[in-house]
Every structure is written in structure tokens, then in C-alpha cells.
Design an enzyme around this catalytic site. Structure first.
Site, mmCIF file in Angstrom:
data_model
loop_
_atom_site.group_PDB
_atom_site.id
_atom_site.type_symbol
_atom_site.label_atom_id
_atom_site.label_comp_id
_atom_site.label_asym_id
_atom_site.label_seq_id
_atom_site.Cartn_x
_atom_site.Cartn_y
_atom_site.Cartn_z
ATOM 1 N N CYS A 2 0.880 -1.178 0.000
ATOM 2 C CA CYS A 2 0.000 0.000 0.000
ATOM 3 C C CYS A 2 0.907 1.214 0.000
ATOM 4 O O CYS A 2 1.532 1.532 1.004
ATOM 5 C CB CYS A 2 -0.906 -0.008 1.228
ATOM 6 S SG CYS A 2 -1.946 1.477 1.366
ATOM 7 N N GLU A 105 -4.159 1.396 -5.564
ATOM 8 C CA GLU A 105 -3.227 0.363 -6.005
ATOM 9 C C GLU A 105 -3.213 0.343 -7.531
ATOM 10 O O GLU A 105 -4.214 0.701 -8.166
ATOM 11 C CB GLU A 105 -3.639 -1.001 -5.440
ATOM 12 C CG GLU A 105 -2.542 -2.042 -5.493
ATOM 13 C CD GLU A 105 -1.240 -1.561 -4.892
ATOM 14 O OE1 GLU A 105 -0.372 -1.102 -5.662
ATOM 15 O OE2 GLU A 105 -1.095 -1.643 -3.656
#
Length: 224
Positions: A2, A105
Site C-alpha cells: 500500500c 493500487e
């Protein structure tokens, strides 16, 4: 992993999500549509569970010579976290909830990278499992508080996008257990599990999110 997320929250969402009122940072709740490593994010720690604290993203171990290592430690893998030199003390003694509203993402396919915004399906706040540390400069300067987001295997909606995702704490019981200073390590590690399928809603967004200088509501708009 992340590597970017967003913190766009308000008092109403906080009151709905948390049963007790939280003390806010001195600068309030400024919106950040493109939270990047080394910036300050909002966390709730086990040592101050009634407060939203502003910590630097990218954990710096207490033994580090300088802050530079933090940019490489924005995430901590859940697998074996209890044995890693940088994380074995924090996972036992310094845990936190990392608060946001979504994370980003990039999906790699056919030589192209497409950014996705991923948020809870019920549009609740994103509460990610984290660990924190405090680093004291040798020259006697101010203590710096830092944190990492813990990641693990993806669920069904994340799997086509990336092979890692933040570990989420989805309800009051999980969050309270994570912050419990008396919790046994096996119980803490048991909370680090992939969220159920259907927990998250991803959609593609503008590639501008890849540049940290871009930080506005347009980054949340669905790419058509």
C-alpha cells in the site's frame, strides 16, 4: 503493498464510526487525497486510544541512525512480522489504527499500469492495522513518531489488481483488541487476516494520482 491512500474524513463520519469522541490534532482534519510516504497521517495508538494522532508514514526503528529508512518501511508484511528486527517490538508493544477513507493500487496488465481507488463497500472509514515507533535523534532534537501499514494476501476483489493489500480491522471488537496492551501475541496475529470477499469496492481513477503533487477531489473520480 500500500503505497498511497487518501484521508478525506469529517466529524460526522468519525462520530458514526467510533463510539467515543476523539481528540483531534491541532490542525484539525485537513483533506489529503494523495497521502504519500513520509507525509503525516492520522492514527489511533494503543497508548492514546482516545486521540487522533498525526504521525509520519514510514516506520523508523528506534535504533536507526536517521529517518531515511522510513521511506522504505511504509508497509510491514503480516507473515512473520513478529520475528522481523524492525517490527518485533512494535507488533508486541506499539500498535495503531491507521485511518483513511480509501487506498490506491496499480494494476499491471499488458505492459500498462492502471491506478484503482479501493474503498469499503459500505463507505465506512478505512481502518487499517498498523504499528508505530518513536525515534530520538542523537543531537537531542524532537522525538519523531512514525508508523507502517500491515499488509497481507488479497481478497477476491483485490486479487485481479494486486497480490497484497492492507489488513483491515472491520469492527469495534477487532479494533479494541488490536489496541489492547494486554492482548497476547497469538491473539494479535490472529487479527491479521484477509478481509472477507465483498468488503471492498475498487474502481479505476486518473493516472494523475501517481504524482504526489496532485492532490484534489478529481483523484477520487471514476475513470470512464
Amino acid at each position: 503493498m500500500c503505497g498511497r491512500y487518501s484521508v478525506v474524513i469529517d466529524e460526522a463520519k468519525l462520530r458514526k464510526q467510533f463510539t467515543k469522541e476523539l481528540i483531534k490534532p491541532a490542525d484539525g482534519l485537513p483533506a489529503n487525497y494523495n497521502m504519500a510516504p513520509t507525509q503525516n497521517g492520522l492514527v489511533i495508538t494503543d497508548q492514546a486510544p482516545d486521540r487522533l494522532s498525526s504521525f509520519r508514514w514510514g516506520l523508523v526503528p528506534f535504533w536507526a541512525k536517521d529517518l531515511g529508512i522510513g521511506a522504505r518501511m511504509i508497509n510491514a508484511r503480516s507473515e512473520g512480522i513478529e520475528d522481523k528486527p524492525s517490527f518485533r517490538r512494535p507488533i508486541r508493544e506499539r500498535r495503531c489504527l491507521v485511518i483513511g477513507d480509501s487506498f490506491y493500487e496499480w494494476q499491471r496488465r499488458d505492459g500498462k499500469k492502471t491506478p484503482y481507488r479501493i474503498l469499503p463497500t459500505d463507505e465506512s472509514l478505512l481502518v487499517m492495522a498498523g504499528i508505530w515507533e518513536e525515534w530520538r535523534p542523537k543531537d537531542g532534537g524532537d522525538i519523531v513518531h512514525t508508523y507502517s501499514i500491515i499488509t497481507g494476501p488479497p481478497n477476491a476483489e483485490m486479487e485481479p489488481i494486486h497480490d497484497r493489500m492492507p489488513m483491515l480491522l472491520l469492527d469495534d471488537e477487532q479494533q479494541s483488541s488490536w489496541l489492547d496492551p494486554n492482548a497476547a501475541l497469538p491473539d494479535i496475529l490472529g487479527l491479521l487476516r484477509t478481509p472477507p470477499d465483498g468488503t471492498l469496492s475498487p474502481y479505476p481513477v486518473n493516472p494523475q494520482v501517481g504524482n504526489v503533487r496532485n492532490n484534489g477531489p478529481e483523484l477520487h473520480e471514476r475513470l470512464t
